[in-house]
Design an enzyme around this catalytic site. Sequence first.
Site, short mmCIF file in Angstrom:
data_model
loop_
_atom_site.label_atom_id
_atom_site.label_comp_id
_atom_site.label_asym_id
_atom_site.label_seq_id
_atom_site.Cartn_x
_atom_site.Cartn_y
_atom_site.Cartn_z
N LYS A 106 76.77 55.99 46.65
CA LYS A 106 75.34 56.20 46.84
C LYS A 106 74.99 57.59 46.34
O LYS A 106 75.54 58.59 46.81
CB LYS A 106 74.97 56.07 48.32
CG LYS A 106 73.54 56.52 48.65
CD LYS A 106 73.17 56.31 50.12
CE LYS A 106 71.80 56.91 50.44
NZ LYS A 106 71.40 56.75 51.86
N ASP A 155 66.66 62.52 49.57
CA ASP A 155 66.09 61.41 50.34
C ASP A 155 64.98 61.92 51.24
O ASP A 155 65.23 62.42 52.34
CB ASP A 155 67.18 60.73 51.17
CG ASP A 155 66.64 59.52 51.94
OD1 ASP A 155 65.49 59.10 51.64
OD2 ASP A 155 67.36 59.00 52.81
N LYS A 186 60.33 60.74 56.03
CA LYS A 186 61.07 61.29 57.17
C LYS A 186 60.24 62.40 57.80
O LYS A 186 59.59 63.17 57.09
CB LYS A 186 62.40 61.89 56.68
CG LYS A 186 63.47 60.89 56.34
CD LYS A 186 64.75 61.61 55.93
CE LYS A 186 65.78 60.65 55.38
NZ LYS A 186 66.29 59.67 56.35
N ASP A 244 72.44 63.46 50.27
CA ASP A 244 72.45 62.00 50.24
C ASP A 244 73.08 61.42 48.97
O ASP A 244 73.09 60.21 48.77
CB ASP A 244 71.01 61.48 50.42
CG ASP A 244 70.96 60.20 51.22
OD1 ASP A 244 71.93 59.89 51.92
OD2 ASP A 244 69.93 59.49 51.12
N ASP A 273 62.79 54.16 53.62
CA ASP A 273 63.86 55.10 53.95
C ASP A 273 65.22 54.39 54.04
O ASP A 273 66.25 55.04 54.12
CB ASP A 273 63.54 55.80 55.27
CG ASP A 273 64.35 57.07 55.48
OD1 ASP A 273 64.99 57.52 54.50
OD2 ASP A 273 64.34 57.59 56.61
N GLU A 299 66.88 53.16 51.66
CA GLU A 299 66.95 53.07 50.20
C GLU A 299 68.37 52.99 49.67
O GLU A 299 68.61 52.45 48.60
CB GLU A 299 66.23 54.28 49.58
CG GLU A 299 67.07 55.57 49.46
CD GLU A 299 67.51 56.15 50.79
OE1 GLU A 299 66.86 55.85 51.81
OE2 GLU A 299 68.51 56.89 50.82
N ARG A 314 70.97 51.27 50.58
CA ARG A 314 71.47 49.90 50.42
C ARG A 314 70.86 49.23 49.19
O ARG A 314 71.47 48.33 48.61
CB ARG A 314 71.20 49.10 51.70
CG ARG A 314 69.75 48.94 52.06
CD ARG A 314 69.57 48.53 53.52
NE ARG A 314 69.78 49.67 54.44
CZ ARG A 314 69.72 49.58 55.76
NH1 ARG A 314 69.50 48.42 56.35
NH2 ARG A 314 69.91 50.65 56.52
N1 BES Z 1 70.23 58.97 54.04
C1 BES Z 1 69.85 58.35 55.24
C2 BES Z 1 70.96 58.31 56.29
C3 BES Z 1 71.45 59.63 56.82
C4 BES Z 1 71.02 60.11 58.04
C5 BES Z 1 72.40 60.36 56.11
C6 BES Z 1 71.52 61.30 58.52
C7 BES Z 1 72.89 61.57 56.60
C8 BES Z 1 72.45 62.04 57.81
C9 BES Z 1 69.42 56.91 54.96
O1 BES Z 1 68.85 56.67 53.73
C10 BES Z 1 68.39 56.52 55.97
O2 BES Z 1 67.36 57.11 55.98
N2 BES Z 1 68.70 55.52 56.79
C11 BES Z 1 67.81 55.05 57.79
C12 BES Z 1 67.81 53.54 57.75
C13 BES Z 1 66.75 52.91 58.60
C14 BES Z 1 65.38 53.21 58.05
C15 BES Z 1 66.97 51.41 58.65
C16 BES Z 1 68.30 55.58 59.12
O3 BES Z 1 69.52 55.64 59.34
O4 BES Z 1 67.47 55.96 59.93
ZN ZN Z 2 69.44 57.93 52.23
MN MN Z 3 66.79 57.10 53.66
#
Ligand code: BES
Ligand code: ZN
Ligand code: MN
Length: 504
Positions: free
Chosen positions: A266, A271, A278, A289, A348, A350, A352
Amino acid sequence: MTALTLSTAGAATLRADAVVVGVAKGAKGPVVAPGAEAVDTAFDGTLATVLDTLGASGAEGEAIKLPSPAGLKAPVVLAVGLGAAPKDGVYGAEALRRAAGTAARALTGAKKAAFALPIASPADAEAIAEGALLGAYAFTAYQGGDGKGGGKTPLAEVALLGAKPRDKAYKAAAERALVLAEEINRSRDLINTPPNDLTPEAFAAVASAAGKEVGVKVQILDEKALVKGGFGGILGVGQGSVNPPRLVKLVYTHSKDAKHLALVGKGITYDSGGISLKPAGHNETMKCDMSGAAAVFAAVVAAARLGLPVNVTGWLALAENMPSGSATRPGDVLRMYSGKTVEVLNTDAEGRLVLADALWKASEENPDAIVDVATLTGAMVLALGNRTFGVMANDDDFRTAVHETAAEVGEQSWPMPLPAELRKGMDSPTADIANMGERMGGGLVAGLFLQEFVGEGITWAHLDIAGPAFHEGAPYGYTPKGGTGSSVRTLVRLAEKLGEGDLG
Ligand code: BES
Ligand code: ZN
Ligand code: MN
């Protein structure tokens, strides 16, 4: 980077700024570890007592500097904690790695340090060299005007004592430690580089240049090629940014008949969350990210430099996730490279989406196994904390193999399930699947989503490194602040084991 030399000199006679010795936690106070005999002799055999008086216990993380007594060439002795003294006298590789890292950090600014830590095998030498070179890392490119960090120069040379320089096994161990540390540190540089400079295009250019150096073939799909190829996931995530996405393919070929491992990373260079923005407090470190792509990049280059007996293909799914008038909206449907449609309920989620396209692309070559690496979910951080990555897989034995391989190289991981009942939470009234499901078990939901984009019959594992990829606390052992290079050692060892037929 810090230089590594193997020396046959004794700890008392090598010319250096400091000599590093190990101290372990014994039943009755600190005990001096093997390797430090000559140093202890210079103290008339009182080194343990002196350290005890100074309050040292031998605990991990301890670093105590002493002025040298007469008889030592180095003016300073640095005693580093090794943790509990092992009952069988055999120090664990990770204890050595961490102690060496702590020592290297304590010697910032020094030119040369002699490491006289306990070495009983080439593997011990490798761990100490690796820990020292990783611990000496500093990211100073943006400091001090000249990019030299305003005076904070890392330890320049690590001289390893007790690692027979003329012995093939020790030479190979040192070479391995050097290559791994250099590539891990390169991945750390990429992670730490601010997102205004490390765009998908810039990342691809770095990969391209490195590939040329080490004989890895690099192919870059730019935004036009991505449109032509139908990479709806990568394009959908990248379309809100002025910095267009890239899919980078790295190919290391050992031989025609070797096993084939595909690695997918990834690579979200920033992000923001996109339209599902966010909140402040959650985006300050989101340059990290792309850590999965950095790990994959480093692992392929390391495999090539080490000439591992395996073919490795790396896929870097690079995009910047930004909100704008051209960004994907919550409610949009993307047609993915696999042909499946995805309703984007949360922009967010993204990672996946970009991974799905890269996984399907990687599957087309029918590799023996695919491993993807991603800072994918906050849920995984809640589950496993900041130092442990989660391992999911479509094959229990492979999941176990990945977990055990990580432990072998000193990386903390934990096997996680892919519970089938969580799939229905991603049912979409409009598309084949939604990019979000139940909140509970969010890390596993993401894993289940990815599984749908792995080709039929291909062994696959998913590493969610959201916790350990980026370290916000104080440095410890060989782990600095910022990008850590999490999972690189696991990927390289896994590739090696697959190539050698050691994966069962
Ligand atoms: N890049 C983030 C996940 C992340 C969080 C990485 C903290 C490093 C530290 C990812 O893209 C994300 O935002 N995931 C969301 C998914 C949700 C919207 C289903 C999450 O984990 O909140
Ligand atoms: Zn992310
Ligand atoms: Mn994200």
